[in-house]
Design a protein around this motif. Structure first.
Motif, mmCIF file in Angstrom:
data_model
loop_
_atom_site.group_PDB
_atom_site.id
_atom_site.type_symbol
_atom_site.label_atom_id
_atom_site.label_comp_id
_atom_site.label_asym_id
_atom_site.label_seq_id
_atom_site.Cartn_x
_atom_site.Cartn_y
_atom_site.Cartn_z
ATOM 1 N N ALA A 323 0.818 -1.205 0.000
ATOM 2 C CA ALA A 323 0.000 0.000 0.000
ATOM 3 C C ALA A 323 0.855 1.260 0.000
ATOM 4 C CB ALA A 323 -0.942 -0.003 1.198
ATOM 5 N N GLN A 324 1.948 1.248 0.769
ATOM 6 C CA GLN A 324 2.810 2.420 0.826
ATOM 7 C C GLN A 324 3.487 2.667 -0.515
ATOM 8 O OE1 GLN A 324 3.028 4.595 3.464
ATOM 9 N NE2 GLN A 324 4.041 5.817 1.878
ATOM 10 N N GLY A 325 3.904 1.592 -1.183
ATOM 11 C CA GLY A 325 4.486 1.740 -2.513
ATOM 12 C C GLY A 325 3.505 2.365 -3.484
ATOM 13 N N ALA A 326 2.209 1.978 -3.385
ATOM 14 C CA ALA A 326 1.179 2.550 -4.254
ATOM 15 C C ALA A 326 0.999 4.033 -3.971
ATOM 16 C CB ALA A 326 -0.141 1.807 -4.057
ATOM 17 N N ARG A 327 1.009 4.414 -2.684
ATOM 18 C CA ARG A 327 0.880 5.838 -2.327
ATOM 19 C C ARG A 327 2.066 6.644 -2.866
ATOM 20 N NH1 ARG A 327 -0.556 3.519 2.736
ATOM 21 N NH2 ARG A 327 -2.781 3.780 3.214
ATOM 22 N N ARG A 332 4.342 10.477 -6.822
ATOM 23 C CA ARG A 332 5.360 10.812 -7.814
ATOM 24 C C ARG A 332 4.740 11.030 -9.193
ATOM 25 N NH1 ARG A 332 9.772 13.658 -7.887
ATOM 26 N NH2 ARG A 332 11.284 12.994 -9.470
ATOM 27 N N MET A 333 3.730 10.238 -9.537
ATOM 28 C CA MET A 333 3.100 10.405 -10.853
ATOM 29 C C MET A 333 2.311 11.702 -10.935
ATOM 30 S SD MET A 333 2.021 6.595 -12.131
ATOM 31 C CE MET A 333 1.594 5.960 -10.523
ATOM 32 N N LEU A 389 -4.385 10.934 -11.982
ATOM 33 C CA LEU A 389 -5.245 10.355 -10.951
ATOM 34 C C LEU A 389 -6.291 9.428 -11.561
ATOM 35 C CD1 LEU A 389 -5.770 13.331 -8.467
ATOM 36 C CD2 LEU A 389 -4.253 11.353 -8.263
ATOM 37 N N ASP A 390 -6.739 9.743 -12.758
ATOM 38 C CA ASP A 390 -7.652 8.853 -13.475
ATOM 39 C C ASP A 390 -6.985 7.502 -13.703
ATOM 40 O OD1 ASP A 390 -10.294 8.747 -14.650
ATOM 41 O OD2 ASP A 390 -9.313 8.594 -16.605
ATOM 42 N N GLY A 391 -5.714 7.532 -14.144
ATOM 43 C CA GLY A 391 -4.979 6.296 -14.360
ATOM 44 C C GLY A 391 -4.716 5.547 -13.072
ATOM 45 N N VAL A 392 -4.408 6.277 -11.993
ATOM 46 C CA VAL A 392 -4.166 5.643 -10.700
ATOM 47 C C VAL A 392 -5.405 4.890 -10.220
ATOM 48 C CG1 VAL A 392 -3.818 6.129 -8.233
ATOM 49 C CG2 VAL A 392 -2.330 7.195 -9.941
ATOM 50 N N LEU A 393 -6.566 5.539 -10.294
ATOM 51 C CA LEU A 393 -7.793 4.894 -9.824
ATOM 52 C C LEU A 393 -8.214 3.749 -10.732
ATOM 53 C CD1 LEU A 393 -9.905 7.935 -8.552
ATOM 54 C CD2 LEU A 393 -8.311 6.469 -7.324
ATOM 55 N N MET A 394 -7.925 3.856 -12.021
ATOM 56 C CA MET A 394 -8.176 2.721 -12.908
ATOM 57 C C MET A 394 -7.288 1.546 -12.527
ATOM 58 S SD MET A 394 -8.616 4.164 -16.759
ATOM 59 C CE MET A 394 -9.872 5.364 -17.188
ATOM 60 N N GLY A 395 -6.012 1.834 -12.280
ATOM 61 C CA GLY A 395 -5.094 0.782 -11.880
ATOM 62 C C GLY A 395 -5.506 0.126 -10.583
ATOM 63 N N ALA A 396 -6.188 0.886 -9.717
ATOM 64 C CA ALA A 396 -6.677 0.347 -8.455
ATOM 65 C C ALA A 396 -7.997 -0.404 -8.619
ATOM 66 C CB ALA A 396 -6.849 1.472 -7.441
ATOM 67 N N GLY A 397 -8.559 -0.385 -9.822
ATOM 68 C CA GLY A 397 -9.848 -1.044 -10.042
ATOM 69 C C GLY A 397 -11.006 -0.297 -9.426
ATOM 70 N N GLY A 452 -7.845 7.661 0.454
ATOM 71 C CA GLY A 452 -7.185 6.365 0.584
ATOM 72 C C GLY A 452 -8.111 5.183 0.388
ATOM 73 N N ARG A 453 -9.387 5.428 0.084
ATOM 74 C CA ARG A 453 -10.333 4.327 -0.079
ATOM 75 C C ARG A 453 -10.075 3.511 -1.344
ATOM 76 N NH1 ARG A 453 -15.955 7.502 1.609
ATOM 77 N NH2 ARG A 453 -15.349 7.938 3.784
ATOM 78 N N TRP A 454 -9.299 4.075 -2.240
ATOM 79 C CA TRP A 454 -8.972 3.347 -3.470
ATOM 80 C C TRP A 454 -7.924 2.265 -3.219
ATOM 81 C CZ3 TRP A 454 -3.829 3.864 -5.120
ATOM 82 C CH2 TRP A 454 -3.090 4.883 -4.509
ATOM 83 N N ILE A 455 -7.246 2.339 -2.088
ATOM 84 C CA ILE A 455 -6.175 1.391 -1.796
ATOM 85 C C ILE A 455 -6.768 0.103 -1.233
ATOM 86 C CG2 ILE A 455 -4.069 0.996 -0.476
ATOM 87 C CD1 ILE A 455 -3.579 3.988 -0.500
#
Length: 461
Positions: A323-327, A332-333, A389-397, A452-455
């Motif tokens: 989870a920390q790596g994802a944050r 960074r992105m 952020l759109d890509g991040v949330l897509m990657g998180a499903g 953080g609910r996307w994690i």
């Protein structure tokens, strides 16, 4: 060469899945290397895709105005179809990346195959619908009596390539999930070159006219799909993953893609409304709008490349229970998105004296477009945050949230855009509404990322 790269990657992931997926917290340099390695080839592949239509237009244009007009209507419909079903790539990327992060490579490829089977099913349905209704669809888009027969011919033939186009989307998602964007770049470039050669040979050499252009594109698309399938099938056999269609898996892919379909349709509705409003403002405004919109779409490719990297990287971290790596990667992105937006802003401002004359010699159109052009330049840092952020949330499903966020954005944008002609506003006011739309998207996505609910970690969401 690219096929060997992805096969080597599959082999490395098999030997050391834990190391590749479940890494400790990485510094910004490590994230930078990952982002650049994925984003640059992704950008190349994104830019290569529109070249298909450009090649067709350049070749068919010499046949006559009616043929080119027919191609324009038919290609617009095909581009819309592919754009609507882009969730096949997005949902597959996230699902496969999670499995990769969890070290479950066989399951990752199996999940990718489910997405490919869904693409084939959807493609078959579209072919069955388009073939008998092609004339009515062309008329619906307002084709002239002289252009309609050519548009119908092109659409009917091109319909046979739709399943291949959708397979390319799903298979691209599989490879992105495997952290490989080089192979899609190679396939996209190869497909463009093959399409250009086939079009020239069939249109002029064989004398098939616009039908030759359609068949050339279909052949190129089928060849691209075949290359992708060859890579995925070899990977599946190496991992012992089943290639058979799995009803439950296909249903799960469709369920994951449904919210992203809502998101995409909402975004398409915003673009259609914007164009319709611009048309009501007069010829100079709609002409200027098309110039500004074309630049906006081009800039979107650069930002979308970072978003694609985000889908793959975030999915992998969450699958690895990091989870920390994802944050850290998300943070960074976002920095990358802002920096890229600032660079694009400066480039637009610096190149505006050269850019507008490329599209028109009409001083009225140029004067109308210039303020709107400056507005989208200033909005690029916002766009950078939105795309990332759109890509991040897509990657998180996190598809359901993305769907609701876009519906809210559509609800805010629609009255703002419709008020432009009512209040006597011009094109600059319309693009002010577009900037408002992006600001609303940024707010909704930022709130979600902060919560953080996307994690949600694990091999599946």
């Amino acid at each position: 060469m690219c096929l060997l790269l992805v096969e080597d990657y599959i082999g490395v992931m098999t030997q050391a899945p834990v190391t590749a997926g479940r890494s400790p917290r990485r510094g910004s340099r490590r994230h930078d290397r990952e982002i650049v390695a994925l984003a640059l080839p992704a950008f190349g592949a994104l830019v290569a895709e529109p070249l298909f239509v450009m090649a067709d237009s350049a070749i068919v244009g010499h046949l006559g105005t009616a043929q080119l007009a027919g191609l324009g209507v038919a290609s617009a419909m095909l581009t819309t179809v592919v754009g609507v079903f882009v969730f096949l790539a997005y949902a597959t990327t996230a699902a496969v990346a999670r499995r990769v992060g969890a070290g479950e490579l066989a399951a990752a490829i199996r999940q990718g195959m489910d997405g490919i089977w869904l693409a084939l099913l959807l493609g078959a349905v579209i072919v069955v619908v388009v073939l008998p209704t092609a004339p009515a669809l062309i008329d619906l888009f307002g084709a002239s009596p002289t252009a309609a027969p050519h548009g119908t011919t092109y659409l009917r033939i091109s319909a046979f390539g739709i399943p291949a186009m959708l397979v390319v989307l799903a298979a691209t998602g599989v490879l992105r999930g495997l952290q490989d964007t080089r192979t899609p770049l190679c396939v996209a470039v190869g497909g463009f070159l093959a399409n250009a050669v086939l079009n020239a040979v069939l249109v002029y050499g064989a004398g098939l006219g616009i039908a030759g252009s359609a068949w050339g594109t279909v052949i190129a698309q089928c060849a691209m799909a075949a290359v992708y399938l060859g890579v995925v099938i070899r990977g599946a056999r190496r991992q012992g993953a089943s290639l058979r269609p799995d009803v439950a898996g296909i249903r799960a892919c469709a369920g994951a893609g449904a919210p992203l379909l809502v998101r995409t349709l909402s975004l398409r509705a915003i673009l259609v409304i914007a164009t319709a409003v611009a048309a009501r403002l007069g010829d100079a405004n709609i002409a200027a709008h098309q110039i500004v919109l074309s630049l906006w779409n081009l800039l979107a490719f650069a930002l979308d490349a970072i978003a694609i990297a985000g889908q793959a990287i975030i999915g992998r971290y969450l699958g690895a229970n990091d989870a920390q790596g994802a944050r850290d990667a998300c943070r960074r992105m976002v920095q990358w998105g802002i920096a890229t937006g600032v660079v694009l802003c400066l480039l637009i401002i610096a190149s505006r004296p050269l850019f507008l004359p490329l599209f028109t010699s009409d001083s009225v159109v140029r004067d109308t477009a210039l303020p709107a052009l400056l507005m989208i330049a200033l909005a690029q840092p916002i766009c950078g945050i939105v795309f990332v952020l759109d890509g991040v949330l897509m990657g998180a499903g996190d598809g359901p949230y993305l769907a609701w966020a876009m519906l809210i954005t559509l609800a805010v944008f629609t009255p703002a855009a419709l008020l432009v002609p009512a209040t006597g506003g011009g094109l600059t006011a319309l693009w002010g509404a577009m900037t408002l739309m992006m600001a609303v998207r940024m707010l909704t996505l930022w709130l979600r990322s902060r919560s953080g609910r996307w994690i949600v970690t694990g091999a599946t969401r």
